[in-house]
Design a protein around this motif. Structure first.
Motif, mmCIF file in Angstrom:
data_model
loop_
_atom_site.group_PDB
_atom_site.id
_atom_site.type_symbol
_atom_site.label_atom_id
_atom_site.label_comp_id
_atom_site.label_asym_id
_atom_site.label_seq_id
_atom_site.Cartn_x
_atom_site.Cartn_y
_atom_site.Cartn_z
ATOM 1 N N CYS A 155 48.346 42.026 72.715
ATOM 2 C CA CYS A 155 49.271 42.437 73.770
ATOM 3 C C CYS A 155 48.570 42.469 75.120
ATOM 4 O O CYS A 155 47.564 43.175 75.285
ATOM 5 C CB CYS A 155 49.841 43.810 73.439
ATOM 6 N N VAL A 156 49.111 41.735 76.088
ATOM 7 C CA VAL A 156 48.490 41.676 77.405
ATOM 8 C C VAL A 156 48.678 42.979 78.167
ATOM 9 O O VAL A 156 47.947 43.278 79.108
ATOM 10 C CB VAL A 156 49.061 40.487 78.205
ATOM 11 N N GLY A 157 49.647 43.786 77.748
ATOM 12 C CA GLY A 157 49.918 45.034 78.456
ATOM 13 C C GLY A 157 49.211 46.248 77.893
ATOM 14 O O GLY A 157 49.550 47.376 78.256
ATOM 15 N N ALA A 158 48.195 46.035 77.040
ATOM 16 C CA ALA A 158 47.540 47.155 76.372
ATOM 17 C C ALA A 158 46.987 48.168 77.369
ATOM 18 O O ALA A 158 47.195 49.382 77.234
ATOM 19 C CB ALA A 158 46.432 46.637 75.461
ATOM 20 N N ARG A 159 46.274 47.697 78.360
ATOM 21 C CA ARG A 159 45.666 48.620 79.326
ATOM 22 C C ARG A 159 46.743 49.383 80.089
ATOM 23 O O ARG A 159 46.615 50.598 80.320
ATOM 24 C CB ARG A 159 44.766 47.839 80.289
ATOM 25 N N PHE A 160 47.814 48.689 80.460
ATOM 26 C CA PHE A 160 48.898 49.341 81.188
ATOM 27 C C PHE A 160 49.545 50.424 80.332
ATOM 28 O O PHE A 160 49.812 51.534 80.813
ATOM 29 C CB PHE A 160 49.956 48.320 81.595
ATOM 30 N N VAL A 161 49.828 50.123 79.067
ATOM 31 C CA VAL A 161 50.523 51.076 78.205
ATOM 32 C C VAL A 161 49.738 52.374 78.107
ATOM 33 O O VAL A 161 50.291 53.469 78.289
ATOM 34 C CB VAL A 161 50.766 50.462 76.810
ATOM 35 N N ASN A 162 48.451 52.292 77.826
ATOM 36 C CA ASN A 162 47.646 53.502 77.699
ATOM 37 C C ASN A 162 47.537 54.257 79.016
ATOM 38 O O ASN A 162 47.704 55.484 79.076
ATOM 39 C CB ASN A 162 46.251 53.148 77.190
ATOM 40 N N ALA A 163 47.226 53.521 80.086
ATOM 41 C CA ALA A 163 47.021 54.171 81.378
ATOM 42 C C ALA A 163 48.314 54.787 81.903
ATOM 43 O O ALA A 163 48.310 55.902 82.447
ATOM 44 C CB ALA A 163 46.453 53.178 82.385
ATOM 45 N N ALA A 164 49.430 54.071 81.760
ATOM 46 C CA ALA A 164 50.699 54.595 82.265
ATOM 47 C C ALA A 164 51.144 55.811 81.471
ATOM 48 O O ALA A 164 51.668 56.780 82.039
ATOM 49 C CB ALA A 164 51.773 53.507 82.216
ATOM 50 N N ALA A 165 50.949 55.792 80.144
ATOM 51 C CA ALA A 165 51.320 56.957 79.338
ATOM 52 C C ALA A 165 50.499 58.173 79.746
ATOM 53 O O ALA A 165 51.036 59.279 79.912
ATOM 54 C CB ALA A 165 51.120 56.648 77.857
ATOM 55 N N ALA A 166 49.196 57.986 79.927
ATOM 56 C CA ALA A 166 48.349 59.102 80.358
ATOM 57 C C ALA A 166 48.759 59.593 81.742
ATOM 58 O O ALA A 166 48.777 60.806 82.010
ATOM 59 C CB ALA A 166 46.886 58.671 80.348
ATOM 60 N N GLN A 167 49.091 58.655 82.623
ATOM 61 C CA GLN A 167 49.507 59.030 83.974
ATOM 62 C C GLN A 167 50.763 59.890 83.947
ATOM 63 O O GLN A 167 50.861 60.909 84.640
ATOM 64 C CB GLN A 167 49.746 57.759 84.799
ATOM 65 N N LEU A 168 51.744 59.494 83.133
ATOM 66 C CA LEU A 168 52.990 60.252 83.073
ATOM 67 C C LEU A 168 52.800 61.587 82.355
ATOM 68 O O LEU A 168 53.448 62.583 82.707
ATOM 69 C CB LEU A 168 54.075 59.434 82.389
ATOM 70 N N LEU A 169 51.949 61.630 81.356
ATOM 71 C CA LEU A 169 51.667 62.913 80.702
ATOM 72 C C LEU A 169 51.117 63.928 81.695
ATOM 73 O O LEU A 169 51.396 65.127 81.604
ATOM 74 C CB LEU A 169 50.668 62.718 79.563
#
Length: 379
Positions: free
Chosen positions: A328-342
């Protein structure tokens, strides 16, 4: 060498079988589901399979698998994936659409939150009507996952068609607009706006759903959810102490969004001592790999603190986004965005009410719906 069989109902409802495996989830390393279908739970075999996207194992890669001529890992696809990765990185720090829906029914509304918060990086200057069309298709996708049937499938197909038409019109209007490498790469790769719109819609849906699912699993597990809790159960306020990023990693260890990764054999080959024939389906089960008791202590428990000092060799079998050219090319985004929103969304520690009893293991591992007790949700 005999191939162990699983419960014959696995294809219909895989979760009970996977949760009831008494031995290590990676033992045996290969389970036979049908004459032409094998479940792979060994990390070494899984990595070997996922390293191939053409020969000897062929991949179709969401979100572009439905797009004609899309071959994961092929040189022709790299400019699009590179541009998408850059656009997602920009989304984490760039301008965001101002209007965002309230978070009430998770994970559905979380997908809409991602679309509106980060969508401007992928859809610059898109009208509210375009966002509404994509949002409606996302909502229908969740509904189809939970209540499969002809009526739900038709409603989703209609919503997807409207979203594709809206995105095609958007691309036609912005075809000559410079400054967005992702849109330019899509149009260069596919040529016509219709196919480019199909790819754009797939990318938007996959990124929003993956990111929302990772966030939702983390919130749910922070509150102490475990399989078997009935709908209507109220879980007390969460008191997480681990960093947000570690909580996301642990949530994706237990419930990887891409819980099953698919390849199809194109040639006769061998896999773990077993003959594999052309056309056979190989299903790499990250759900089982992530729960290996050879790697993880208390493997079925949600323990984010373990990421302060993860076990040696864990990377070999920790593949929440796959590996190799089809990852998945969006792996870094998924983790970083989830942490950001948390860290940024208010009220996530409030008690939650479960709206469903069970998760859905379909194309992705979707958590049971829930709501914060401070919000209302139309069930």
């Amino acid at each position: 060498m005999p191939v162990p069989r699983t419960d014959p109902g696995f294809a219909r409802d895989p979760l009970p079988a996977m949760l009831s495996w008494a031995t290590d989830p990676a033992d045996p390393p290969v389970r036979r589901l049908a004459a032409d279908r094998y479940l792979v739970t060994d990390s070494s075999l899984g990595r070997r399979i996922l390293a191939s996207t053409q020969e000897p194992f062929e991949a179709t890669s969401a979100p572009f698998g439905a797009v004609p001529g899309w071959i994961p890992g092929h040189p022709d696809t790299r400019p699009v994936l590179t541009a998408l990765g850059s656009a997602l990185d920009t989304a984490l720090t760039g301008p965001r659409t101002v209007a965002t829906p309230a978070l009430s029914c998770w994970p559905d509304d979380a997908s809409l939150r991602y679309l509106h918060r980060f969508g401007s990086a992928l859809l610059p200057a898109a009208s509210p009507a375009v966002f509404r069309a994509v949002a409606a298709a996302l909502t229908r996708s969740y509904a189809l996952d939970r209540r499969p049937g002809r009526a739900a499938a038709l409603r989703r197909r209609f919503a997807v068609s409207r979203a594709n038409a809206a995105l095609q019109g958007y691309l036609l209007r912005h075809r000559a607009t410079p400054g967005n490498p992702f849109l330019a790469a899509l149009l260069d790769r596919f040529g016509d706006p219709q196919t480019a719109a199909l790819a754009l819609h797939g990318a938007l849906g996959a990124v929003c759903r993956a990111a929302a699912t990772a966030l939702s699993w983390t919130v749910l597990l922070d509150h102490g959810w475990r399989p078997g809790l009935a709908a209507g159960t109220v879980l007390p306020a969460a008191t997480p102490t681990a960093p947000a990023g570690d909580r996301v990693r642990e949530a994706l260890r237990l419930w990887p969004v891409a819980w099953m990764l698919h390849r199809r054999a194109r040639t006769t080959t061998e896999l773990g001592g077993l003959p594999v024939r052309p056309g056979d389906h190989l299903l790499v089960c990250t759900f089982a790999m992530h729960r290996s008791r050879r790697v993880w202590s208390d493997a079925d428990d949600y323990r984010p603190e373990r990421w302060a000092d993860p076990p040696a060799g864990y990377r070999d079998g920790y593949l929440p986004y796959g590996t190799g050219p089809g990852a998945c090319v969006g792996a870094r985004f998924v983790n970083a965005a989830a942490a950001q929103l948390l860290d940024s969304l208010p009220g996530l520690a409030a008690p939650i009410r479960l709206l469903d009893e069970r998760p859905v293991l379909g194309a992705i591992a979707t958590p049971p719906r829930f709501q914060l007790t401070t919000a209302s949700c139309d069930t």
